[in-house]
Scaffold this motif. Structure first.
Motif, mmCIF file in Angstrom:
data_model
loop_
_atom_site.group_PDB
_atom_site.id
_atom_site.type_symbol
_atom_site.label_atom_id
_atom_site.label_comp_id
_atom_site.label_asym_id
_atom_site.label_seq_id
_atom_site.Cartn_x
_atom_site.Cartn_y
_atom_site.Cartn_z
ATOM 1 N N HIS A 129 0.025 -0.788 4.844
ATOM 2 C CA HIS A 129 -0.844 0.383 4.771
ATOM 3 C C HIS A 129 -1.900 0.657 3.782
ATOM 4 C CE1 HIS A 129 2.126 1.703 7.468
ATOM 5 N NE2 HIS A 129 3.619 1.053 7.054
ATOM 6 N N GLY A 173 1.186 -0.776 0.273
ATOM 7 C CA GLY A 173 0.425 0.206 -0.105
ATOM 8 C C GLY A 173 0.956 1.291 -0.119
ATOM 9 N N TYR A 174 0.954 1.241 -1.175
ATOM 10 C CA TYR A 174 2.156 2.918 -1.230
ATOM 11 C C TYR A 174 1.404 4.300 -1.674
ATOM 12 C CZ TYR A 174 6.618 4.940 -2.456
ATOM 13 O OH TYR A 174 8.029 5.427 -2.670
#
Ligand code: NAD
Ligand code: 3PG
Length: 476
Positions: free
Chosen positions: A273, A221-222
Motif C-alpha cells: 500500500h 505502507g501503513y
C-alpha cells in the motif's frame, strides 16, 4: 457552505493565466473584462462592482461575500474517466460548462480538448504529461478523482502554477475491504475452485487451504489504506506487522518492523500500500520474493510498477508462493473491453482484477463530492487547502461590501517578493493577507477593500508584471 450558482459576474482575471472568455454579463450587470476595464451595455463610470446577491455564505458568516472568478458560465471543465455524477452535478450547479467522457481520451484527442479548458478532472488512467500540460493553454487546476497523483507531472504542473487536488482517503475503506476478501480467497484457493466449477470440474480439496486466524499479515505502507486494513485484519484474528519509511503509531496490537526484509521473512501474507515513487518502483522483485516464506501470498493493490511481474509469475509457477492477488499492472488497458495481457494469466491461485480497489458506489460518490468542492473553492475563492502541489493557503471570508477584492498570486519562491507586493498594495486597505511557500513555489492571498475599477486594473497589471509572477487572479 453554499454552492448555489450566482448571477453572472465577470472578473478581471486570468484565472488560468490566459485570456479570459469574453464577458457575458447578465442584464443589468456591470461587467469587467480581462483587463479589468468595465465593459458591456451597463458599464458605468462607477465602481463597476455589484453587490452580490445573497445566495449563500462563505465561512459561515451572513456578512460573507461569495467570490467568483468571473462569469462562472465561462469556466470550462473537462471530466474524463466516468467521474461520478456527484461531481458533475456540483460543478454544473456553479454554472460552469462541464464536458464529460466515460473513458480516458487518446493523447491526440486530449491535446486538442485540453487546450481550451480551465479545469480537468481525471482518475488514474489519464496521463497528464509535460506535453499535455503545455498544450493546456488555460488550465489552472486539475482534479484527480482518486488517491494517486502519479499520473500527473506534478513538477511541471507546479512550475505553471496549476493546482492539483485529489481525494486522499475516500476510497481507502473500499481497498481495505477488497484486500480482506482476497486474503480469505487466496487462503482457501477460491479462485481456482471457482474456475474449475465453471468448467464442470468438481475438485474438493483441503490440502494447503487455511484459516486466516492466527496468520501474520505484513503491510508495506501503513498510510490511510494500510492502517485501515490493519484494524480489519486484527478483528479477524490476524497478527499484523508493517513496514513504512516513516515511524508510525501502530494501531491495535500491530507492530512496525525494522526493515522490509524482516517483514517479508515473517509474513504469511504480504500486501502493498505504497504510492508510486522512484523508491517504490520494482520494490518487490526476485530477491524480495525469494525472502518470502514458502507458500506465502502476495497482494498488490497499490501501483503496477511496484512489483516485477515476470519475477512474481516465476515465484507462483515454481510454487514458492502459494498465490497472489493483483489489482494493478505496469500497463493497463485504456478502457473496458480492451485486451489485457500479463504473464500472470494462468498462474496458480492467482486472482487478477481490473484496478477495482476503489471502485465502489460509496467511494466514487464521496470522491466526487470531495474533489469537486476543492475545485469549486479554488476556482471561486482561491482556497488551496488540500492541494498536493501548492502551499495550502486560505483566508477567512471577505466582507460582503462593495469594492472589495481578493488577490490570489502564485509566484516563484525567491527573496524580495513580499516587499514588492507590499509596495504595490501600499496605498490600499489590505484587510488581511496570508502567504506560504512549498519548495520553488509560493502562494499569496490578500483581501483589499475600497478599490475602484481603475485601482483594480492597476493592482492587477502591476502584480502580473512582477518578474516572479506565475499566476495572478483577482476575485470579487
Ligand atoms: N487499487 C486501487 O484502486 C487503489 C485505490 C486507492 C489507492 N491506491 C494506491 O494505493 C496507494 C496507497 O494509498 P494510501 O491512501 O494508503 O496512501 P498514503 O499516502 O496514505 O500511505 C502510503 C504510505 O506508504 C508509505 N511509503 C511511501 N514510500 C514508502 C517506501 N518506499 N517504503 C515503505 N513505505 C513507504 C508512506 O510513508 C505512507 O505511510 C496510493 O498511492 C495509490 O497508488 C490504489
Ligand atoms: O489512485 C486511486 O485512487 C486508485 O488507483 C483508483 O483509481 P481509479 O479512480 O482510476 O479507479
Amino acid at each position: 457552505m453554499s454552492f448555489a450558482p450566482s448571477t453572472a459576474r465577470v472578473m478581471p482575471n486570468n484565472v488560468m493565466n490566459t485570456p479570459i472568455p469574453s464577458p457575458q454579463g447578465a442584464s443589468g450587470d456591470t461587467t469587467i473584462n480581462v483587463n479589468g476595464i468595465p465593459s458591456g451595455a451597463n458599464a458605468t463610470a462607477g465602481p463597476g462592482i455589484r453587490r452580490r446577491d445573497r445566495q449563500g455564505s462563505f465561512g459561515g458568516s451572513s456578512r460573507a461575500k461569495v467570490l467568483r472568478p468571473f462569469n462562472t458560465a465561462n469556466i470550462k471543465i473537462l471530466l474524463l474517466e466516468n467521474v461520478n455524477e456527484t461531481a458533475v452535478g456540483a460543478l454544473r450547479a456553479q454554472g460552469y460548462q462541464v464536458e464529460t467522457h466515460a473513458k480516458a481520451l487518446a493523447e491526440d484527442v486530449l491535446m486538442e480538448k485540453i487546450k481550451d479548458v480551465h479545469c480537468v478532472g481525471i482518475r488514474s488512467k489519464t496521463k497528464l504529461t509535460k506535453k499535455i500540460l503545455d498544450a493546456a493553454e488555460k488550465l489552472g487546476v486539475i482534479g484527480c478523482f482518486c488517491i494517486g497523483t502519479n499520473q500527473v507531472d506534478l513538477e511541471h504542473a507546479t512550475s505553471k502554477g496549476i493546482a492539483v487536488f485529489n481525494s486522499p482517503f475516500s476510497n481507502s475503506r473500499s481497498v481495505a475491504e477488497l484486500v480482506i476478501a482476497e486474503i480469505v480467497l487466496l487462503s482457501r484457493q477460491l479462485g481456482d475452485r471457482n474456475n474449475e466449477m465453471h468448467q464442470g470440474i468438481w475438485s474438493k480439496v483441503s490440502a494447503n487451504c487455511y484459516e486466516i486466524r492466527g496468520k501474520t499479515l505484513g503491510i508495506i505502507g501503513y498510510g490511510h489504506i494500510g492502517s485501515q486494513l490493519s484494524v480489519l485484519a486484527e478483528s479477524m484474528g490476524m497478527r499484523v506487522i508493517f513496514h513504512d519509511v516513516a515511524p508510525l503509531m501502530p494501531l491495535g496490537t500491530s507492530k512496525q518492523v525494522h526493515s522490509l526484509n524482516e517483514l517479508l521473512e515473517k509474513s504469511d501474507f504480504v500486501t502493498l500500500h505504497v504510492p508510486e515513487t522512484e523508491d517504490t518502483m520494482n520494490m518487490i522483485g526476485e530477491n524480495e520474493l525469494s525472502r518470502m516464506k514458502q507458500g506465502s501470498f502476495l497482494i498488490n493493490a497499490s501501483r503496477g510498477t511496484v512489483v516485477v511481474i515476470p519475477a512474481l509469475a516465476k515465484a507462483l509457477k515454481s510454487g514458492h508462493l502459494g498465490g497472489a492477488a493483483v489489482d494493478v499492472f505496469p500497463k493497463e488497458p485504456a478502457a473496458n473491453g480492451k485486451f489485457f495481457e500479463s504473464e500472470l494469466i494462468g498462474c496458480p491461485n492467482t486472482l487478477l482484477t481490473p484496478h477495482i480497489g476503489g471502485s465502489t458506489e460509496e467511494a466514487q460518490s464521496m470522491i466526487g463530492v470531495e474533489v469537486s468542492q476543492a475545485l469549486i473553492k479554488f476556482i471561486n475563492n482561491g482556497t488551496s487547502i488540500g492541494a498536493v502541489n501548492l502551499p495550502e493557503v486560505d483566508l477567512r471570508a471577505i466582507r460582503d461590501e462593495e469594492n472589495s477584492i481578493r488577490l490570489c498570486y502564485t509566484h516563484s519562491n525567491v527573496p524580495g517578493v513580499l516587499l514588492r507586493i507590499t509596495n504595490i498594495l501600499a496605498e490600499h486597505n489590505v484587510d488581511k493577507q496570508f502567504s506560504d511557500s512549498k519548495g520553488k513555489i509560493a502562494y499569496l492571498m490578500a483581501d483589499i477593500s475600497d478599490v475602484t475599477p481603475e485601482q483594480i486594473q492597476d493592482i492587477y497589471r502591476r502584480v502580473r508584471e512582477t518578474p516572479t509572477n506565475i499566476v495572478t487572479r483577482i476575485l470579487y
